[in-house]
Design a protein around this motif. Structure first.
Motif, PDB file in Angstrom:
ATOM      1  N   VAL A  38       0.378  -2.865  -3.014  1.00 51.56           N
ATOM      2  CA  VAL A  38       1.378  -1.964  -2.463  1.00 51.56           C
ATOM      3  C   VAL A  38       1.547  -0.777  -3.411  1.00 51.56           C
ATOM      4  CG1 VAL A  38       3.327  -3.226  -3.516  1.00 51.56           C
ATOM      5  CG2 VAL A  38       3.704  -1.774  -1.507  1.00 51.56           C
ATOM      6  N   VAL A  39       1.540   0.423  -2.852  1.00 52.86           N
ATOM      7  CA  VAL A  39       1.750   1.650  -3.626  1.00 52.86           C
ATOM      8  C   VAL A  39       3.174   2.098  -3.353  1.00 52.86           C
ATOM      9  CG1 VAL A  39       0.934   3.985  -4.099  1.00 52.86           C
ATOM     10  CG2 VAL A  39      -0.692   2.220  -3.355  1.00 52.86           C
ATOM     11  N   THR A  40       3.999   2.094  -4.376  1.00 50.92           N
ATOM     12  CA  THR A  40       5.426   2.274  -4.156  1.00 50.92           C
ATOM     13  C   THR A  40       6.046   3.156  -5.237  1.00 50.92           C
ATOM     14  OG1 THR A  40       7.497   1.068  -3.733  1.00 50.92           O
ATOM     15  CG2 THR A  40       6.028   0.161  -5.417  1.00 50.92           C
ATOM     16  N   SER A  41       7.324   3.464  -5.050  1.00 50.06           N
ATOM     17  CA  SER A  41       8.080   4.268  -6.011  1.00 50.06           C
ATOM     18  C   SER A  41       9.557   4.046  -5.751  1.00 50.06           C
ATOM     19  CB  SER A  41       7.746   5.755  -5.867  1.00 50.06           C
ATOM     20  OG  SER A  41       8.159   6.229  -4.604  1.00 50.06           O
ATOM     21  N   GLY A  42      10.370   4.373  -6.724  1.00 53.94           N
ATOM     22  CA  GLY A  42      11.805   4.235  -6.515  1.00 53.94           C
ATOM     23  C   GLY A  42      12.367   5.336  -5.637  1.00 53.94           C
ATOM     24  N   LYS A  43      11.782   6.519  -5.714  1.00 50.48           N
ATOM     25  CA  LYS A  43      12.308   7.664  -4.980  1.00 50.48           C
ATOM     26  C   LYS A  43      11.178   8.337  -4.217  1.00 50.48           C
ATOM     27  CE  LYS A  43      13.116  11.487  -7.190  1.00 50.48           C
ATOM     28  NZ  LYS A  43      13.623  12.532  -8.111  1.00 50.48           N
ATOM     29  N   GLY A  44      11.554   9.183  -3.269  1.00 50.65           N
ATOM     30  CA  GLY A  44      10.566   9.913  -2.495  1.00 50.65           C
ATOM     31  C   GLY A  44      10.082  11.147  -3.232  1.00 50.65           C
ATOM     32  N   GLY A  45       8.969  11.702  -2.765  1.00 55.71           N
ATOM     33  CA  GLY A  45       8.486  12.963  -3.285  1.00 55.71           C
ATOM     34  C   GLY A  45       7.742  12.902  -4.600  1.00 55.71           C
ATOM     35  N   VAL A  46       7.333  11.702  -5.038  1.00 57.56           N
ATOM     36  CA  VAL A  46       6.638  11.590  -6.320  1.00 57.56           C
ATOM     37  C   VAL A  46       5.121  11.630  -6.165  1.00 57.56           C
ATOM     38  CG1 VAL A  46       8.538  10.318  -7.389  1.00 57.56           C
ATOM     39  CG2 VAL A  46       6.669   9.061  -6.298  1.00 57.56           C
ATOM     40  N   GLY A  47       4.611  11.608  -4.934  1.00 57.18           N
ATOM     41  CA  GLY A  47       3.170  11.650  -4.706  1.00 57.18           C
ATOM     42  C   GLY A  47       2.559  10.319  -4.340  1.00 57.18           C
ATOM     43  N   LYS A  48       3.360   9.450  -3.763  1.00 56.30           N
ATOM     44  CA  LYS A  48       2.902   8.101  -3.415  1.00 56.30           C
ATOM     45  C   LYS A  48       1.799   8.110  -2.354  1.00 56.30           C
ATOM     46  CE  LYS A  48       6.287   6.069  -1.659  1.00 56.30           C
ATOM     47  NZ  LYS A  48       5.887   6.498  -0.319  1.00 56.30           N
ATOM     48  N   THR A  49       2.001   8.891  -1.284  1.00 60.76           N
ATOM     49  CA  THR A  49       1.011   8.937  -0.207  1.00 60.76           C
ATOM     50  C   THR A  49      -0.283   9.585  -0.695  1.00 60.76           C
ATOM     51  OG1 THR A  49       2.715   8.994   1.507  1.00 60.76           O
ATOM     52  CG2 THR A  49       0.538   9.839   2.110  1.00 60.76           C
ATOM     53  N   THR A  50      -0.170  10.638  -1.492  1.00 54.71           N
ATOM     54  CA  THR A  50      -1.353  11.271  -2.073  1.00 54.71           C
ATOM     55  C   THR A  50      -2.105  10.289  -2.962  1.00 54.71           C
ATOM     56  OG1 THR A  50      -0.253  13.420  -2.048  1.00 54.71           O
ATOM     57  CG2 THR A  50      -2.144  13.186  -3.507  1.00 54.71           C
ATOM     58  N   THR A  51      -1.375   9.494  -3.721  1.00 56.78           N
ATOM     59  CA  THR A  51      -1.992   8.484  -4.579  1.00 56.78           C
ATOM     60  C   THR A  51      -2.735   7.446  -3.755  1.00 56.78           C
ATOM     61  OG1 THR A  51      -0.316   8.798  -6.306  1.00 56.78           O
ATOM     62  CG2 THR A  51      -1.526   6.712  -6.319  1.00 56.78           C
ATOM     63  N   THR A  52      -2.107   6.979  -2.669  1.00 56.95           N
ATOM     64  CA  THR A  52      -2.748   5.987  -1.802  1.00 56.95           C
ATOM     65  C   THR A  52      -4.058   6.522  -1.237  1.00 56.95           C
ATOM     66  OG1 THR A  52      -0.569   5.120  -1.172  1.00 56.95           O
ATOM     67  CG2 THR A  52      -2.440   4.516   0.218  1.00 56.95           C
ATOM     68  N   ALA A  53      -4.010   7.740  -0.709  1.00 58.91           N
ATOM     69  CA  ALA A  53      -5.200   8.341  -0.099  1.00 58.91           C
ATOM     70  C   ALA A  53      -6.319   8.514  -1.123  1.00 58.91           C
ATOM     71  CB  ALA A  53      -4.841   9.685   0.528  1.00 58.91           C
ATOM     72  N   ASN A  54      -5.983   9.001  -2.305  1.00 59.03           N
ATOM     73  CA  ASN A  54      -7.012   9.305  -3.297  1.00 59.03           C
ATOM     74  C   ASN A  54      -7.591   8.061  -3.951  1.00 59.03           C
ATOM     75  OD1 ASN A  54      -7.519  12.335  -3.888  1.00 59.03           O
ATOM     76  ND2 ASN A  54      -5.336  12.197  -3.463  1.00 59.03           N
ATOM     77  N   ILE A  55      -6.755   7.089  -4.268  1.00 59.74           N
ATOM     78  CA  ILE A  55      -7.296   5.868  -4.871  1.00 59.74           C
ATOM     79  C   ILE A  55      -8.076   5.072  -3.826  1.00 59.74           C
ATOM     80  CG2 ILE A  55      -6.686   3.673  -5.950  1.00 59.74           C
ATOM     81  CD1 ILE A  55      -4.521   5.095  -7.471  1.00 59.74           C
ATOM     82  N   GLY A  56      -7.590   5.071  -2.583  1.00 55.35           N
ATOM     83  CA  GLY A  56      -8.347   4.421  -1.519  1.00 55.35           C
ATOM     84  C   GLY A  56      -9.721   5.042  -1.343  1.00 55.35           C
ATOM     85  N   ALA A  57      -9.774   6.376  -1.288  1.00 47.42           N
ATOM     86  CA  ALA A  57     -11.048   7.075  -1.145  1.00 47.42           C
ATOM     87  C   ALA A  57     -11.924   6.862  -2.384  1.00 47.42           C
ATOM     88  CB  ALA A  57     -10.809   8.566  -0.912  1.00 47.42           C
ATOM     89  N   GLY A  58     -11.304   6.844  -3.559  1.00 46.86           N
ATOM     90  CA  GLY A  58     -12.054   6.616  -4.788  1.00 46.86           C
ATOM     91  C   GLY A  58     -12.702   5.246  -4.821  1.00 46.86           C
ATOM     92  N   LEU A  59     -11.952   4.214  -4.434  1.00 48.47           N
ATOM     93  CA  LEU A  59     -12.503   2.856  -4.385  1.00 48.47           C
ATOM     94  C   LEU A  59     -13.640   2.766  -3.381  1.00 48.47           C
ATOM     95  CD1 LEU A  59      -9.192   0.783  -4.537  1.00 48.47           C
ATOM     96  CD2 LEU A  59     -10.928   0.926  -6.327  1.00 48.47           C
ATOM     97  N   ALA A  60     -13.486   3.437  -2.237  1.00 47.65           N
ATOM     98  CA  ALA A  60     -14.542   3.428  -1.232  1.00 47.65           C
ATOM     99  C   ALA A  60     -15.797   4.134  -1.755  1.00 47.65           C
ATOM    100  CB  ALA A  60     -14.050   4.087   0.055  1.00 47.65           C
ATOM    101  N   LYS A  61     -15.617   5.238  -2.486  1.00 47.48           N
ATOM    102  CA  LYS A  61     -16.765   5.928  -3.084  1.00 47.48           C
ATOM    103  C   LYS A  61     -17.490   5.029  -4.088  1.00 47.48           C
ATOM    104  CE  LYS A  61     -16.881  10.164  -4.426  1.00 47.48           C
ATOM    105  NZ  LYS A  61     -16.578  11.440  -5.126  1.00 47.48           N
TER     106      LYS A  61
END
Length: 266
Positions: free
Chosen positions: A7-30
């Motif tokens: 799970v990719v999470t954070s205490g507050k919004g706007g810290v870049g959680k969704t960007t982190t999910t997309a990039n690490i997911g794409a990185g692992l796939a690469k």
């Protein structure tokens, strides 16, 4: 990290959680893994936009949960990265429509029947029901934190909740670090964050205008050549067990130069 479901999470919004999910997911796939990224922010769907897949959404996570479609029908394969798939959230429902136990079964199906190597779950911000549902099937967590006091304080609360749910592997991603502000004492350093939270970072991502561009065009930064994209790629490699050093903050040449040297530049 040994955990297959993270799970990719954070205490507050706007810290870049969704960007982190997309990039690490794409990185692992690469790097050769078969990866599913799941958007659990029901009602505020964003992961599909960040990944540039919004025009291909037909079914969503709630459709799967309610039996309106098969899991395979809702999964969207990214055409740019082999073995990267998205399971989008619903924009028209609320978080109460997502039953944690049924969600756990869907994630279990991804691992056991669809043979995914890794599932990354993009959690809603905060500590309410959406977070609890997102964390329910997870055995590992990436806590995204900005190096500023309110973000770190909220991350501390999230780490406590994750530990209470017996999530064994918890790592930090320190996002939007500005080396000049750290050097001037106006931003928390990596050491400050570690001292406060007691959790070592697996990734340190510098502030980079290239991330805004990649988000606007719907292309994860790891597919390009931005400094932040390289840092996300290094994070994915560490997640797989590679022992990569972190670039040092050097006043004379700066963080960007250190990153370039880490990846073979001058």
């Amino acid at each position: 990290m040994n955990a297959k479901v993270i799970v990719v999470t954070s205490g507050k919004g706007g810290v870049g959680k969704t960007t982190t999910t997309a990039n690490i997911g794409a990185g692992l796939a690469k790097l050769g893994e078969k990866v599913a990224v799941i958007d659990v922010d029901v009602g505020l769907r964003n992961l599909d936009v960040v990944m540039g897949l919004e025009s291909r959404v037909v079914f969503d996570l709630i459709d799967v949960i309610e039996g309106k479609c098969r899991l395979q029908q809702a999964l969207i394969r990214d055409k740019r990265v082999e073995n990267l798939y998205l399971l989008p959230a619903s924009q028209t429902r609320d978080k109460d429509a997502l039953d944690p136990e049924v969600f756990k079964l869907a994630v279990k199906q991804l691992i056991e029947e669809e043979q995914f190597d890794r599932v990354l779950i993009d959690s809603p911000a905060g500590i309410e029901s959406g977070f609890k549902t997102a964390a329910a099937p997870a055995h590992g967590a990436l806590v995204v934190v900005n190096p500023e006091v309110s973000s770190v304080r909220d991350a501390d609360r999230i780490i406590g909740l994750l530990e209470a749910q017996q999530i064994s592997e918890i790592n930090l991603v320190i996002n939007r670090l500005r080396p000049k502000m750290v050097a001037s004492g106006n931003m928390l350093s990596e050491a400050d964050v570690l001292e406060i939270l007691g959790v070592k970072p697996i990734g340190i991502i510098p502030e980079d205008e290239g991330i805004l561009v990649s988000t606007n065009i719907g292309e994860p930064a790891v597919l390009g050549s931005t400094v932040a994209g390289q840092a996300f790629m290094a994070t994915a490699r560490r997640l797989r067990g590679e022992d990569l050093p972190f670039p040092k903050l050097e006043e004379d040449r700066g963080f960007m130069a250190a990153l370039r040297r880490l990846f073979g530049g001058k």
